[in-house]
Design a protein around this motif. Structure first.
Motif, PDB file in Angstrom:
ATOM      1  N   SER A  28      -1.854  -2.014  -3.820  1.00 24.83           N
ATOM      2  CA  SER A  28      -2.612  -1.971  -2.573  1.00 24.83           C
ATOM      3  C   SER A  28      -2.045  -2.917  -1.524  1.00 24.83           C
ATOM      4  N   LYS A 245      -6.462   1.738  -3.430  1.00 24.34           N
ATOM      5  CA  LYS A 245      -7.627   2.618  -3.404  1.00 24.34           C
ATOM      6  C   LYS A 245      -7.561   3.588  -2.231  1.00 24.34           C
ATOM      7  N   VAL A 249      -7.615   7.670  -2.510  1.00 18.65           N
ATOM      8  CA  VAL A 249      -8.577   8.548  -1.835  1.00 18.65           C
ATOM      9  C   VAL A 249      -7.862   9.556  -0.943  1.00 18.65           C
ATOM     10  N   VAL A 267      -5.626   3.355 -10.252  1.00 16.92           N
ATOM     11  CA  VAL A 267      -6.669   2.837  -9.372  1.00 16.92           C
ATOM     12  C   VAL A 267      -7.950   2.628 -10.174  1.00 16.92           C
ATOM     13  N   ASP A 271     -13.400   0.808  -7.254  1.00 10.07           N
ATOM     14  CA  ASP A 271     -12.833   0.666  -5.918  1.00 10.07           C
ATOM     15  C   ASP A 271     -12.950   1.938  -5.092  1.00 10.07           C
ATOM     16  N   VAL A 272     -13.072   3.096  -5.740  1.00  8.40           N
ATOM     17  CA  VAL A 272     -13.111   4.368  -5.007  1.00  8.40           C
ATOM     18  C   VAL A 272     -14.472   5.051  -5.086  1.00  8.40           C
ATOM     19  N   ALA A 275     -16.130   6.815  -1.956  1.00  8.16           N
ATOM     20  CA  ALA A 275     -15.475   8.052  -1.531  1.00  8.16           C
ATOM     21  C   ALA A 275     -15.796   9.202  -2.483  1.00  8.16           C
ATOM     22  N   PHE A 322     -11.397   4.773   4.227  1.00 15.21           N
ATOM     23  CA  PHE A 322     -11.734   6.035   3.561  1.00 15.21           C
ATOM     24  C   PHE A 322     -12.187   7.094   4.566  1.00 15.21           C
TER      25      PHE A 322
END
Length: 436
Positions: A28, A245, A249, A267, A271-272, A275, A322
């Motif tokens: 990241s 992340k 996404v 990932v 963290d996602v 989304a 996102f």
């Protein structure tokens, strides 16, 4: 996944087959930049793994070298970086290149520790609206530092008073100001309490890194506490940058928009999560395991429920980065959708006109809010990336547009992604380089 990083200025994207396969995200950028600054601030040899090779991270490492740090990438694995403590006592004469990235402000605490002062140009980065430094300066002033401003940049001079226990209340959950407070406390070796801190995964990563360095670090919804405990050791530190992340996404939206099926590895599920909650709301099957996001776009059963994608600094809120790829995805989904990003007030001004070139009809309610009805039919056209997320979002939208879309301005995209087009090609996307 090995790939060749593109140096072309533009790519041509032809929609067609569903994206299928397995791909791994890079480290990241948003986590690597403050982690690099934290590694510099702790004053110990640090080994960082999974460091992305995007341009903003390259610039940050170059700035550390200019500041006097020894910075080396492993010859066998360029994603491994070793940072040696600083040896200089005079501030670097010229950090002009720091004006190219916003994250250059993370270097202030390390420079204060080594040189007693930090002089930097005003930060640059993506042109997405006014994101001032006032709150950062208030943090440094709480530590007794002096802040001087001029038209070219700013200077922070370390205060003579040494704080031992400090409480800072932030008026809003600024990630940059939270990291500034934490790293300033690190060089002061003082106890710090931050109320209303930013609690993003990137901040949590800094706290975890500092625990490895001997600090006690904890945070809940309202308070972050940092306490120096076992800081006497000088053993090398080793840390892995978490997977990106935002790239995960973006890839998930690309797979879903093509009605494909893919696994996106590297990932963390937490963290996602915001989304993927949007995916579920729309009726797109996607779930996250410990290390992998799986998207099964071929099994999509659209709910017709309108999506409200509101970027937020609140704990567990929707990350502002996102919001753009979700906008591209929602253009093909039934419902009247509302999107908002007051954190980056100029981003819609970059993105919406470019989506309009593809035929999207989006009503801009304000500089930060827009709405549109789906599904919409897009047609390939020439578009340009004005910032990192606009570039990646236009690529996602192009995968659903009839015909060929040419996306130029890839220098912006490469600031945040080492090779996003290469990852999409690995999943079967028809993407070719175009001449500048």
């Amino acid at each position: 996944m090995p790939s060749t990083v593109s140096v072309a200025d533009a790519i041509a994207i032809r929609s067609g087959e569903p994206l299928i396969g397995t791909v791994r995200v890079d480290g990241s950028k948003n986590a690597a930049l403050p982690l690099i600054a934290a590694a510099a601030a702790v004053g110990r040899l640090a080994h960082l793994g999974n460091v992305p090779q995007c341009q903003d991270v390259r610039t940050m490492l170059d700035l550390l070298r200019l500041c006097g740090y020894s910075v080396a990438r492993s010859q066998s694995n360029p994603e491994e970086v070793v940072i040696m403590p600083i040896s200089r006592t005079e501030p670097p004469a010229d950090l002009t290149d720091a004006g190219g990235i916003r994250a250059s402000y993370y270097l202030v605490p390390a420079l204060l520790a080594a040189c007693g002062r930090a002089r930097l140009p005003w930060p640059g980065g993506c042109p997405v609206g006014e994101r001032g430094m006032d709150l950062h300066f208030r943090v440094y002033e709480k530590f007794g530092d002096q802040v001087l401003l001029d038209s070219l940049g700013y200077q922070v001079i370390r205060g003579k008073r040494r704080a031992t226990d400090l409480t800072i209340t932030l008026p809003y959950r600024s990630r940059g100001a939270t990291v500034a407070a934490v790293l300033r406390a690190v060089i002061e070796r003082c106890r710090l309490t931050v109320t209303q801190p930013n609690l993003s995964p990137e901040v949590a990563e800094i706290l975890a890194f500092l625990r490895e360095a001997g600090w006690e670090a904890s945070a809940d919804d309202e308070t972050l506490v940092l306490v120096p405990l076992h800081l006497g050791g000088d053993a090398p530190l080793a840390w892995e940058v978490p997977g990106d992340k935002v790239e995960a996404v973006t890839l998930a939206c690309a797979v879903a928009i093509s009605r494909g099926s893919a696994q996106i590895r590297g990932v963390r599920a937490a963290d996602v999560r915001p989304a993927l909650e949007a995916f579920a709301w729309l009726g797109i099957p996607a779930h996250a395991g410990a290390d992998t996001v799986t998207v099964q776009g071929q099994d999509t059963q659209l709910t017709g429920q309108p999506l409200r994608a509101i970027a937020s600094l609140a704990p567990d809120g929707l990350d502002a980065d996102f919001e753009p790829p979700l906008m591209a995805l929602a253009l093909g989904v039934p419902g009247v959708h509302l999107f908002a990003d007051a954190i980056n007030p100029g981003r819609h001004g970059n993105l919406v006109p470019q989506l309009a070139r593809l035929g999207a009809v989006i009503e801009q309610l304000s500089a930060t809010h827009c709405r549109f009805a789906g599904p919409q039919r897009l047609t390939g056209a020439a578009v340009r990336a004005g910032d990192i997320r606009t570039g990646s979002t236009l690529i996602v939208a192009a995968l659903a547009a009839d015909g060929t879309t040419t996306v130029s301005g890839l220098a912006q995209l490469r600031r945040g992604h080492a090779d996003l087009p290469g990852k999409l090609r690995h999943l079967g996307a028809d993407i070719t380089e175009e001449a500048a």
